[in-house]
Design an enzyme around this catalytic site. Sequence first.
Site, PDB file in Angstrom:
ATOM      1  N   THR A 132      -4.136  -0.583  -7.329  1.00  0.00           N
ATOM      2  CA  THR A 132      -4.907   0.617  -7.642  1.00  0.00           C
ATOM      3  C   THR A 132      -4.077   1.886  -7.678  1.00  0.00           C
ATOM      4  O   THR A 132      -2.988   1.942  -7.097  1.00  0.00           O
ATOM      5  CB  THR A 132      -6.030   0.806  -6.592  1.00  0.00           C
ATOM      6  N   GLY A 149     -13.771  -1.186  -6.847  1.00  0.00           N
ATOM      7  CA  GLY A 149     -15.101  -0.648  -6.509  1.00  0.00           C
ATOM      8  C   GLY A 149     -15.140   0.145  -5.229  1.00  0.00           C
ATOM      9  O   GLY A 149     -16.210   0.335  -4.655  1.00  0.00           O
ATOM     10  N   GLY A 150     -13.955   0.591  -4.746  1.00  0.00           N
ATOM     11  CA  GLY A 150     -13.951   1.402  -3.526  1.00  0.00           C
ATOM     12  C   GLY A 150     -14.652   0.682  -2.402  1.00  0.00           C
ATOM     13  O   GLY A 150     -14.395  -0.494  -2.126  1.00  0.00           O
ATOM     14  N   THR A 154      -9.686   0.407  -9.824  1.00  0.00           N
ATOM     15  CA  THR A 154      -8.769  -0.478  -9.138  1.00  0.00           C
ATOM     16  C   THR A 154      -8.852  -1.694 -10.005  1.00  0.00           C
ATOM     17  O   THR A 154      -9.750  -1.791 -10.830  1.00  0.00           O
ATOM     18  CB  THR A 154      -9.304  -0.753  -7.719  1.00  0.00           C
ATOM     19  N   ASP A 190      -7.812   8.309   0.628  1.00  0.00           N
ATOM     20  CA  ASP A 190      -8.351   7.185   1.412  1.00  0.00           C
ATOM     21  C   ASP A 190      -8.164   7.397   2.910  1.00  0.00           C
ATOM     22  O   ASP A 190      -8.727   6.664   3.724  1.00  0.00           O
ATOM     23  CB  ASP A 190      -7.708   5.860   0.991  1.00  0.00           C
ATOM     24  N   ARG A 250       0.843  -1.192   0.000  1.00  0.00           N
ATOM     25  CA  ARG A 250       0.000   0.000   0.000  1.00  0.00           C
ATOM     26  C   ARG A 250       0.882   1.246   0.000  1.00  0.00           C
ATOM     27  O   ARG A 250       1.964   1.242   0.604  1.00  0.00           O
ATOM     28  CB  ARG A 250      -0.841  -0.037   1.274  1.00  0.00           C
TER      29      ARG A 250
END
Length: 573
Positions: A395, A470-471, A377, A419, A98
């Site tokens: 993503t 898709g968040g 993503t 985010d 991440r």
Amino acid sequence: MTKIFRAALTILVVITFVYSVLITANEVSSSLGVVSSRSELASQAGIQALEQGGNAIDAAVATAFTLAVTYPAAGNLGGGGFMVVYLADGSSYALDFREMAPAAATRDMFLDENGDYDSERALRSRMSSGVPGSVAGLLAAQDKLGKLDRQAVLAEAIRLAENGFQLPDDIAKRIRDRRDVWLRSEGSKQVFLKLDNEEYLDYNASELFVQTDLATTLKRISKEGTKGFYEGETADLIVAEMQRGNGLISHGDLKRYTSVWREPVHGTYRDYQIISMPPPSSGGVLLVQMLNMLERFDVGELGFGTLATMHLMSEVERRAYADRATHLGDSDFYPVPIDELIDKKYASKRMGNFTPDKASKSATIEAGTVSVESLETTHLSVIDHEGNAVALTTTLNSGYGNGYVVEGAGFLLNNEMDDFSAKPGEPNQFGLVGAEANAIVPRKRMLSSMTPTIVVNKEEDYLLVTGSPGGSTIITTVLQVVVNSIDHKMTLYDAVASPRFHHQWLSDRITLELQGFDPEIIDDLRSLGHETVNRTTIGDANSAQKIGNMIIGVSDPRNEGRAVGLENTQNSQ
Ligand code: DON
């Protein structure tokens, strides 16, 4: 042969052809291995890795690097992701690559003079970029668990960037639609528009799309490994891009970035083991928590798409997402009560106020008390012939990230900083709220919903590999693929293709795919007190499954991806 017979035969052949073209776009079977991703060229790159003697990890890494070339909306070098691996020997791994907040990030960096959330800054500025993690993560996975060498897994991505590939219709259109975004910066213009007589022209479908700078960056990575990205020329180009605006990523941030091997989230659902992603993703924790809440009900008996099942699942989702807002964040910075949240007793307590004939109100559902989430993503799934499996979601956050290509390096930057919770209770682009657990702190990783997941049943020699973009809807998409497979006993194709719905606590409503649900059931949900809204599609769950020796790959029919099988490929279904 009579004329009628010949005519009938012709019709049959035509029907068979049309049918096979339609179904082969989405499903493939092979006993030797499958790769399912959002790009056919990327899936083929993964298959080439398998053909060269590589395993599922090599294939996943080759596919992911190729997605950075062939699917720039989400495939990336300038973003991040998560990978869940299950090896045939029963061991499992979770790799966190991440993005991280740059050291110069500050808690209120996305608030304007009035203290209000500034979405321009959080999503469309160079300041929205976290330190990219993909290159570190993909190379770490390959180094630890792969069989091929680095040059082999990067070769196809380099070839496609250098020689170009024909732009598929959908991707050419999406690039054209963003003309204004590309015109904002030199780097982006150079990649996504064509300079002709001092005029910037759009790319058309089927045109050759060559990415020379990206090929050079990929070659540096191939030659030097992580140093080819986090230090030297590429690092200089990233920092220079930051300095053309208000970007925060420094040489120090890049040099210090590392991916992290973490203990996967383990759960069980009926007779199946669930292996998924821990924080900084909220995906695995919420998935297991929701499955725990559902386990007490005979969901199969309640039926797919029925009032009872849709109400139950919405209530389960409401409760889990309320917990997400309060309790989930980067566990390196905040004490996320993972064990408690995935405890079956906690799930039963959480469902104590569930009523089968009435919707709760999110205003009255708070986070549980414990001791102490276009837009893009992309997800890819791989299973090889030995039964090694990889679920990888990656993503840039929004489609094409913040829209800034690093000039001279040819890749897009993420806008993942959005985010984080910019302000307590303030919804981000996915309508997700958060608080302290996910506040911006230098070097912290922003909370994610990405849920790469592997479901295992050793006795039945069964593997299901799934995940989605898709968040906020990622977690419930994965939940539905799992529940469709286990409870509704659907084929992998049906489990992926069936219509989806979603509840995320706030806003207090069920989001439903436009097509597929019975309108009467939707009316019934409203009479229970649920608000409903429609969306064209939810998720893109490119998945794979192994039952005995049969390995199946399915790319989500909602999009233009493709599952490809190794050699003895035969069309199925
Ligand atoms: O990590 C997350 O949860 C988000 N950045 C994912 C973004 C996303 O899925 C956008 N796609 N549709």
